[in-house]
Design an enzyme around this catalytic site. Structure first.
Site: not given
Ligand SMILES: Cc1ncc(C[n+]2csc(CCOP(=O)(O)OP(=O)(O)O)c2C)c(N)n1
Lengths: 371, 338
Positions: B60, B129
């Site tokens: 990322e 999440h």
């Protein structure tokens, strides 16, 4: 002469169309042999190194006089590396650096006056006083920034190389960093992406042996940093950073490889810094003997002697050059001193490039709503 | 007008923008061969090829940073971060670099890029999440943060974001992807939105409901229910969290005299706190009741369905807060909100 590590041959990859985007050239890679240098070129390099040295000494002085604020990291002792690296770039090539970048800015072609003015926080500085010592930037000469977050410049430089490759240009991106930076995640992620996408980028590690006070042996499991190129099938080399011509040639090989084959390259230059991490660091982590040995091995002084012995630059010539360079730095400092501070009315000018509707930002004491 | 899902609006807009401008490219994990974790990029690799639809490694920080660098040289990358939870790995590049490059270098180069990323709980994905951490980004000058709630808004804002010269975080919500709405038949006819403008999506006189993304939609549903009881609620959809359209919020509260803020993130220091402070500063004299905030329970979101549902703000929780607020105003309208 540089030690090099050859990368494994490029893999056959059928699904990756990214490859087609990069510029391709039939030109053979340069062989990296050291050409015989003409006196003028050598004196030119010496002059640039001297200019950087005098600039940094002046910056250190201005810092103690409180004309420069914040942090101030100097290139003292790394001048041969800086000048050698910049000599290998075309003016159109891009450069990303860390915060130890005054010398790079000057060697890339920015006037010492505009660099000094930035250190003084003046509106005439390269970054208009918004960046300071750690954040020099100049579109014209394609210095795309000094960055203060260790390793922050690596992903950015990788992306710049992606843009070059995307547009089919033949520019190369050089990304400078220190040895301590080889430990950060962005190092791995960036080299991996550059290798995967065949990007025209040269990662340059300036191994001065220290990240602040931590030795490279204490921060890197493989302290011979150029060897890490192998993990990304990337060619790599290590060069003696005290020798400006050797650095230039090693960098040329790297840059031309990146340009001709659109492949990344990892270059490591061994280039100890003479002083502390920044102006205020007395470097207590170094022994007295170490400091003396470093001083005795000062690459700038050594080059002066070499040039004198070779009959290229007499003692008098050198003094004349020094006076010339010192005068240039005096002028740069005077320019910085006389330049205006940025006008406070410009405080909100550089947050967004696109105008913001109904912008209600204000100075600290102002109310958000007036009525 | 055509009726499409939020997902389809995003996909069609990406495609239209790629056709319009060669400098637009997509980057992200699994967006190419896999066609996107949430299928927003379905078919785009086939149409545009791997030069413009780039699968990235799981890195990322590396690929977000690369998109920033590419944007500095004039490309217009649209990055997909699989979910906003993983954007935390790229926090340095987003906050220290994308947001700062324009200012730090005296306006010499901007960063015209978009980071698209979905968030939101309700899928039983557990604590790591299910976060909505848009607050982190909304806090940062130099970034723009938008959170459209309908397919039409999503399309208009995505166009605007791609054409904007600044880095834009484009927040999606998993719960919105399958919701439907009307957009012009030809995606080319969608007018780019003005980033930094809130929308008054329903006019009303009794109370202002303020939300964004999923909660703007929920606020719309609640306003509908209130109308059946004779209560006229005005709904403000923030759309843009930074820049924040404070004026629209304040104008609405000056008109209605009370407000409830609904947000899909945690309460303390949250976006609702900022809105409440804005109302206090801009409409204090007009207020008939304290501003209420409806937000997610302040816990790491649990996996068990029962607990997760209890933690998330809903139409019911918003309705409760609205009734409390209306009662607190002491106006005659009170009689209608039993
Ligand atoms: C992410 C991050 N961590 C820590 C620091 C503080 N810091 C500034 S310079 C530095 C040492 C870096 O050493 P190196 O990469 O070898 O570069 P050099 O200073 O030798 O040029 C550290 C730890 C920082 N700026 N950024």
């Amino acid at each position: 002469m540089a030690e090099t590590a050859k990368a494994a041959p490029a893999r056959g990859r059928s699904t990756r169309g990214a490859k087609a985007a990069g510029p391709k050239s039939a030109a053979p890679p340069p062989n990296g042999s050291v050409p015989v240098e003409d006196a003028e070129t050598l004196v030119g390099y010496y002059r640039q190194m001297l200019l950087i040295r005098r600039f940094e000494e002046r910056a250190a002085r201005a810092y103690t006089e409180a004309k420069i604020g914040g942090y101030c990291h100097l290139n003292l002792g790394e001048e041969a590396t800086v000048v050698g690296l910049m000599a290998a770039l075309r003016p159109t090539d891009y450069l990303f650096t860390n915060y130890r970048e005054h010398g790079y800015a000057i060697a890339k072609g920015i006037g010492a006056d505009r660099v000094m003015a930035e250190l003084y926080g003046r509106s005439t500085g390269v970054s208009k006083g918004w960046g300071g010592s750690m954040h020099l930037f100049d579109v014209e000469t394609r210095l795309l920034g000094g960055y203060g977050i260790v390793g922050g410049q690596l992903p950015l430089a990788t992306g710049a190389a992606l843009a070059v490759s995307y547009k089919g240009g033949d520019e190369v991106v050089m990304c400078q960093m220190g040895d301590g930076t080889a430990a950060i995640g962005a190092f791995h992620e960036s080299l991996n992406i550059a290798g995967l996408w065949d990007l025209p980028i040269v990662f340059v590690v300036i191994n001065n042996g220290l990240g602040m006070g931590t030795t490279v042996e204490n921060s890197s499991a493989e302290p011979e940093l150029y060897k890490r190129g192998a993990a990304y099938r990337m060619e790599s080399a290590r060069v003696d950073g005290a020798d400006v011509v050797a650095v230039r040639d090693a960098a040329r090989t790297a840059v031309e490889r990146a340009r001709a084959e659109s492949r990344p390259y990892l270059l490591e230059a061994l280039s100890p810094r003479l002083k502390g991490h920044s102006v205020v660091d007395p470097a207590r982590y170094r022994t007295k003997e170490e400091k003396e040995a470093l001083k005795a091995a000062d690459p700038l002084a050594k080059m002066a002697l070499d040039l004198e012995e070779a009959g290229i630059l007499s003692h008098d010539d050198r003094d004349r050059l020094d006076a010339e360079v010192t005068a240039e730095i005096d002028e740069a400092a005077a320019f910085a001193d006389e330049s205006p501070a940025p006008d406070i009315s410009t405080l909100f000018d550089y947050t967004y490039a696109t105008p913001v509707p109904g912008d209600l930002r204000r100075f600290p004491a102002d109310p958000v709503f007036r009525s | 007008m055509a009726t499409v899902t939020y997902r389809q609006a995003l996909r069609d807009t990406l495609r239209a923008e790629m056709l319009r401008d060669d400098n637009v490219l997509l980057m992200g994990e699994e967006i190419g061969l896999f066609e996107g974790s949430y299928k927003i990029t379905e078919g785009l690799l086939k149409e545009f090829g791997p030069k413009r639809v780039r699968d990235t490694p799981i890195a990322e920080e590396g690929f977000v940073g690369a998109a920033i660098g590419a944007a500095m040289l004039g490309l217009r990358p649209v990055v997909e971060i699989m979910t906003i939870n993983f954007s935390l790995l790229a926090l340095d590049q987003i906050v220290n670099h994308a947001a700062k490059i324009y200012g730090m270098f005296g306006g010499q180069t901007s960063v015209p890029m978009v980071i698209r990323t979905p968030g939101g709980g309700g899928q039983q994905l557990g604590a790591t999440h299910s976060q909505n951490v848009e607050l982190f980004y909304s806090f940062i000058p130099g970034l723009k943060v938008v959170a459209p709630s309908t397919p039409a808004e999503a399309s208009a804002m995505l166009k605007a974001a791609i054409r904007d010269d600044d880095p834009v975080l484009f927040l999606e919500n998993l719960a919105l992807y399958n919701t439907k709405g009307e957009i012009p038949d030809a995606i080319e006819d969608v007018e780019p939105a003005e980033i930094g403008r809130a929308g008054v999506t329903r006019e009303g006189t009794d109370i202002t409901l303020i939300g964004y993304s999923r909660m703007a939609r929920v606020a719309g549903e609640v306003a509908e229910k209130l109308a059946a009881e004779g209560v006229s609620a005005e709904v403000v959809d923030l759309r843009s969290l930074r820049p924040l359209d404070r004026q629209t919020i304040v104008d609405s509260v000056r008109k209605t005299g009370c407000a409830v803020v609904a947000e899909d993130d945690w309460l303390t220091y949250g976006i609702g706190a900022e809105i409440a402070a804005t109302i206090q500063e801009g409409a204090f004299d007009w207020l008939d009741a304290p501003v209420r905030r409806v937000a997610m329970a302040e816990v790491p979101l649990p996996y068990a369905k029962s607990l997760e549902s209890a933690a998330l703000p809903s139409a019911e929780s918003l309705l409760t807060a609205v009734r409390d607020t209306l009662r607190a105003t002491g106006r005659p309208v009170l009689e209608n909100v039993s």
